[in-house]
Design an enzyme around this catalytic site. Structure first.
Site, PDB file in Angstrom:
ATOM      1  N   HIS A  76      -9.261   2.601   0.873  1.00  0.00           N
ATOM      2  CA  HIS A  76      -9.237   1.476   1.808  1.00  0.00           C
ATOM      3  C   HIS A  76     -10.271   1.634   2.934  1.00  0.00           C
ATOM      4  CE1 HIS A  76      -7.409  -1.827   4.119  1.00  0.00           C
ATOM      5  NE2 HIS A  76      -6.718  -2.110   3.022  1.00  0.00           N
ATOM      6  N   GLU A 119     -11.719  -3.053  -2.375  1.00  0.00           N
ATOM      7  CA  GLU A 119     -10.702  -2.169  -2.951  1.00  0.00           C
ATOM      8  C   GLU A 119     -10.657  -2.341  -4.469  1.00  0.00           C
ATOM      9  OE1 GLU A 119      -7.022  -2.988  -0.508  1.00  0.00           O
ATOM     10  OE2 GLU A 119      -8.525  -4.157   0.577  1.00  0.00           O
ATOM     11  N   HIS A 129       0.798  -1.236   0.000  1.00  0.00           N
ATOM     12  CA  HIS A 129       0.000   0.000   0.000  1.00  0.00           C
ATOM     13  C   HIS A 129       0.831   1.286   0.000  1.00  0.00           C
ATOM     14  CE1 HIS A 129      -3.563  -2.312   0.219  1.00  0.00           C
ATOM     15  NE2 HIS A 129      -3.661  -2.450   1.522  1.00  0.00           N
TER      16      HIS A 129
END
Length: 350
Positions: free
Chosen positions: A181, A315, A107
């Protein structure tokens, strides 16, 4: 007209962090902050017209920082998902980027988009309000090549829709794969966990994961498995299944689903008790379903104790580790070319 509020949420990196709140004509309330573009609240009516929050969130920027490894409500990048060993090649050159989850890159690294203060402004139109965020990620940040200019727009309409749009350009070849997220829980104010939510995903195949949760490169057909969400499935029926892929992901889902079509309601989440329904359509090829298998205990969301399965993420993005799998959709962004992606969330009732 929609009501718009802007207040100081705190200070980070010697800059003010703002909390924006938008209320539309139908009682939907949306809050976000320019720290990580974090969505801090989505409150929508249930079947009895009770307006409650349906996302996992905290009250303070200090909590968001303290629990930043959960990426609660944040925009993540430059690369959403995992990259094996934090390594990839681009144009004949090897890159080593931040390893922030064991050997993996996850991420966007230690700071990434989710821990940065973005520039922000509000744009009002007759039937919608947008919050525009912009951010420059400098060449070499977290090990990524190129100065990247990033824009994110959140738009709220009177139809209880949220549009998220991402745009990015870089001054040299780089990789880019962005998502939001947010953890959803349609029960309202976290009254129950998400195990009795019903989810539909229009997907015939998932990407198989190895023990580090990195795609192996294989696609698995969902037919006759707990990964078949095409007609809708209760979450708990998968979480409690002895499927090796479920066990590998800490007894739940953390898997990329390859979407069959684009820009339709490919993803539908329902909580029958509250009557709330979330329809998601995207131009991305993939959605990661994460069922909060590793949320853990020992902290709180606005007074509600944390626990596994308290929220789930959907996501929308390109595949994880795509830079190391030539047959996955590429995340390579050519110099001066535009990265553009859009996802729509429609909050309604069954």
């Amino acid at each position: 007209n929609m009501i718009i509020e802007k207040k100081i949420f705190g200070y980070r990196q010697s800059q003010p962090v703002y909390l924006y709140t938008i209320k539309n004509d139908r009682g939907m309330e949306f809050s976000c902050t320019n720290y990580g573009c974090i969505i801090t609240k989505i409150a929508v009516p249930d079947k009895e017209d009770k307006i409650e929050n349906i996302v996992l969130s905290f009250d303070s920027i200090e909590e968001y920082e303290k629990y930043s490894s959960g990426y609660f409500g944040a925009v993540v990048g430059r690369f959403a998902g995992r990259i094996n060993g934090g390594k990839f090649s681009l144009d004949g050159r090897e890159y080593q980027i931040t390893q922030n989850e064991g050997e993996n890159h996850l991420h966007g690294g230690k700071r990434g988009f989710s821990n940065s203060v973005w520039k922000s402004c509000i744009l009002e139109k007759e039937k919608e309000v947008s919050i525009h965020f912009s951010h420059i990620s400098p060449n070499g940040e977290e090990g990524y090549p190129g100065n990247l200019e990033m824009k994110v727009v959140y738009t709220i309409t009177n139809e209880n829709e949220l549009y998220i749009e991402y745009k990015g350009t870089a001054d040299q070849m780089t990789i880019l794969n962005v998502t939001n997220h947010t953890y959803f829980n349609l029960s309202g104010d976290l009254k129950r966990d998400i195990q009795h939510h019903t989810l539909m995903i229009d997907s015939d195949s998932i990407l198989e994961l190895d023990e580090k949760l990195i795609p192996t490169g294989l696609m698995l057909d969902v037919e006759d498995t707990v990964f078949d969400f095409r007609k809708g499935r209760l979450i708990y029926t998968g979480i409690q299944a002895p499927h090796p892929q479920i066990i590998q992901a800490s007894n739940g889902y953390d898997h990329p689903f390859i979407l069959n079509k684009e820009n339709l309601d490919e993803i539908v989440l329902v909580d029958s008790d509250s009557g709330r329904k979330l329809e998601i359509s995207t131009d991305e090829c993939c959605v990661i379903l994460y069922t909060g298998n590793m949320l853990g205990e020992g902290y709180q969301f606005k007074g509600v104790p944390s626990k596994n399965y308290l929220g789930l993420c959907l996501e929308t993005q390109g595949p994880p580790d795509s830079v190391n799998h030539s047959h996955f959709k590429s995340a390579v962004l050519e110099k001066d070319k535009l990265y553009h992606s859009k996802t729509k969330y429609h909050f309604t009732l069954v």
